[in-house]
Design a protein around this motif. Structure first.
Motif, PDB file in Angstrom:
ATOM      1  N   ILE A  12      31.784  43.993  48.296  1.00  0.00           N
ATOM      2  CA  ILE A  12      32.307  44.244  46.948  1.00  0.00           C
ATOM      3  C   ILE A  12      33.759  43.790  46.831  1.00  0.00           C
ATOM      4  O   ILE A  12      34.131  43.078  45.885  1.00  0.00           O
ATOM      5  N   PHE A  13      34.589  44.181  47.795  1.00  0.00           N
ATOM      6  CA  PHE A  13      36.002  43.812  47.733  1.00  0.00           C
ATOM      7  C   PHE A  13      36.216  42.319  47.950  1.00  0.00           C
ATOM      8  O   PHE A  13      37.177  41.753  47.427  1.00  0.00           O
ATOM      9  N   PHE A  14      35.339  41.656  48.707  1.00  0.00           N
ATOM     10  CA  PHE A  14      35.455  40.211  48.874  1.00  0.00           C
ATOM     11  C   PHE A  14      35.245  39.511  47.535  1.00  0.00           C
ATOM     12  O   PHE A  14      36.019  38.622  47.166  1.00  0.00           O
ATOM     13  N   ALA A  15      34.220  39.918  46.811  1.00  0.00           N
ATOM     14  CA  ALA A  15      33.950  39.306  45.510  1.00  0.00           C
ATOM     15  C   ALA A  15      35.101  39.557  44.538  1.00  0.00           C
ATOM     16  O   ALA A  15      35.539  38.638  43.823  1.00  0.00           O
ATOM     17  N   LEU A  16      35.608  40.786  44.523  1.00  0.00           N
ATOM     18  CA  LEU A  16      36.714  41.107  43.617  1.00  0.00           C
ATOM     19  C   LEU A  16      37.993  40.361  43.977  1.00  0.00           C
ATOM     20  O   LEU A  16      38.668  39.807  43.103  1.00  0.00           O
ATOM     21  N   SER A  17      38.330  40.335  45.249  1.00  0.00           N
ATOM     22  CA  SER A  17      39.571  39.674  45.645  1.00  0.00           C
ATOM     23  C   SER A  17      39.483  38.164  45.485  1.00  0.00           C
ATOM     24  O   SER A  17      40.490  37.514  45.176  1.00  0.00           O
ATOM     25  N   LEU A  18      38.296  37.596  45.637  1.00  0.00           N
ATOM     26  CA  LEU A  18      38.139  36.159  45.413  1.00  0.00           C
ATOM     27  C   LEU A  18      38.386  35.820  43.943  1.00  0.00           C
ATOM     28  O   LEU A  18      39.049  34.824  43.632  1.00  0.00           O
ATOM     29  N   ARG A  19      37.894  36.655  43.049  1.00  0.00           N
ATOM     30  CA  ARG A  19      38.146  36.440  41.615  1.00  0.00           C
ATOM     31  C   ARG A  19      39.636  36.557  41.291  1.00  0.00           C
ATOM     32  O   ARG A  19      40.179  35.774  40.520  1.00  0.00           O
ATOM     33  N   VAL A  20      40.288  37.538  41.887  1.00  0.00           N
ATOM     34  CA  VAL A  20      41.718  37.732  41.624  1.00  0.00           C
ATOM     35  C   VAL A  20      42.525  36.561  42.178  1.00  0.00           C
ATOM     36  O   VAL A  20      43.432  36.050  41.510  1.00  0.00           O
ATOM     37  N   LEU A  21      42.202  36.126  43.384  1.00  0.00           N
ATOM     38  CA  LEU A  21      42.939  34.996  43.971  1.00  0.00           C
ATOM     39  C   LEU A  21      42.755  33.724  43.158  1.00  0.00           C
ATOM     40  O   LEU A  21      43.691  32.942  42.997  1.00  0.00           O
ATOM     41  N   ARG A  22      41.560  33.496  42.660  1.00  0.00           N
ATOM     42  CA  ARG A  22      41.332  32.301  41.828  1.00  0.00           C
ATOM     43  C   ARG A  22      42.098  32.387  40.529  1.00  0.00           C
ATOM     44  O   ARG A  22      42.517  31.371  39.979  1.00  0.00           O
ATOM     45  N   ALA A  23      42.286  33.584  40.013  1.00  0.00           N
ATOM     46  CA  ALA A  23      43.048  33.753  38.772  1.00  0.00           C
ATOM     47  C   ALA A  23      44.535  33.480  38.981  1.00  0.00           C
ATOM     48  O   ALA A  23      45.254  33.187  38.025  1.00  0.00           O
ATOM     49  N   LEU A  24      44.994  33.563  40.229  1.00  0.00           N
ATOM     50  CA  LEU A  24      46.410  33.318  40.524  1.00  0.00           C
ATOM     51  C   LEU A  24      46.763  31.836  40.597  1.00  0.00           C
ATOM     52  O   LEU A  24      47.936  31.478  40.640  1.00  0.00           O
ATOM     53  N   HIS A  25      45.754  30.967  40.646  1.00  0.00           N
ATOM     54  CA  HIS A  25      45.935  29.509  40.703  1.00  0.00           C
ATOM     55  C   HIS A  25      46.790  29.083  41.900  1.00  0.00           C
ATOM     56  O   HIS A  25      47.805  28.408  41.766  1.00  0.00           O
ATOM     57  N   ILE A  26      46.369  29.487  43.063  1.00  0.00           N
ATOM     58  CA  ILE A  26      47.071  29.135  44.293  1.00  0.00           C
ATOM     59  C   ILE A  26      46.982  27.633  44.580  1.00  0.00           C
ATOM     60  O   ILE A  26      47.831  27.085  45.277  1.00  0.00           O
ATOM     61  N   GLU A  27      45.990  26.968  43.986  1.00  0.00           N
ATOM     62  CA  GLU A  27      45.823  25.538  44.261  1.00  0.00           C
ATOM     63  C   GLU A  27      47.023  24.704  43.826  1.00  0.00           C
ATOM     64  O   GLU A  27      47.211  23.583  44.298  1.00  0.00           O
ATOM     65  N   ASN A  28      47.882  25.250  42.965  1.00  0.00           N
ATOM     66  CA  ASN A  28      49.094  24.537  42.559  1.00  0.00           C
ATOM     67  C   ASN A  28      50.096  24.406  43.702  1.00  0.00           C
ATOM     68  O   ASN A  28      50.983  23.560  43.661  1.00  0.00           O
ATOM     69  N   LYS A  29      49.963  25.258  44.733  1.00  0.00           N
ATOM     70  CA  LYS A  29      50.872  25.213  45.878  1.00  0.00           C
ATOM     71  C   LYS A  29      50.459  24.162  46.912  1.00  0.00           C
ATOM     72  O   LYS A  29      51.213  23.860  47.820  1.00  0.00           O
ATOM     73  N   PHE A  30      49.246  23.607  46.776  1.00  0.00           N
ATOM     74  CA  PHE A  30      48.736  22.629  47.728  1.00  0.00           C
ATOM     75  C   PHE A  30      48.864  21.222  47.159  1.00  0.00           C
ATOM     76  O   PHE A  30      49.029  21.038  45.951  1.00  0.00           O
ATOM     77  N   GLU A  31      48.761  20.236  48.035  1.00  0.00           N
ATOM     78  CA  GLU A  31      48.745  18.857  47.576  1.00  0.00           C
ATOM     79  C   GLU A  31      47.448  18.591  46.829  1.00  0.00           C
ATOM     80  O   GLU A  31      46.435  19.241  47.060  1.00  0.00           O
ATOM     81  N   LYS A  32      47.475  17.599  45.956  1.00  0.00           N
ATOM     82  CA  LYS A  32      46.276  17.279  45.188  1.00  0.00           C
ATOM     83  C   LYS A  32      45.182  16.763  46.106  1.00  0.00           C
ATOM     84  O   LYS A  32      45.442  16.093  47.105  1.00  0.00           O
ATOM     85  N   PHE A  33      43.944  17.068  45.755  1.00  0.00           N
ATOM     86  CA  PHE A  33      42.735  16.610  46.444  1.00  0.00           C
ATOM     87  C   PHE A  33      42.608  17.144  47.865  1.00  0.00           C
ATOM     88  O   PHE A  33      41.959  16.550  48.697  1.00  0.00           O
TER      89      PHE A  33
END
Length: 69
Positions: A12-33
């Motif tokens: 349950i907490f894995f599913a919830l925390s994955l949704r929260v992390l995706r909402a934070l848009h962490i991918e902006n901190k990584f290089e493209k692709f």
């Protein structure tokens, strides 16, 4: 009983925390692709958060059982 509480709350907490992390848009901190690294960061972050919260649930259940006995 502790294993059941841990595993159920982990899922349950894995599913919830994955949704929260995706909402934070962490991918902006990584290089493209760099999809592999981004997906791994999401997975490991969600797993770590879920593990910590599941351990808290197990400790709370142990406290409640001890309190009512």
């Amino acid at each position: 009983m502790d294993e059941l509480i841990y595993f159920t709350s982990l899922i349950i907490f894995f599913a919830l925390s994955l949704r929260v992390l995706r909402a934070l848009h962490i991918e902006n901190k990584f290089e493209k692709f760099k999809l592999w690294e981004i997906k791994t960061a999401y997975f490991l972050g969600a797993l770590a958060i879920a593990h910590l919260l599941s351990e808290v649930m197990v400790k709370l259940s142990q406290l409640m059982v001890g309190y009512f006995n």
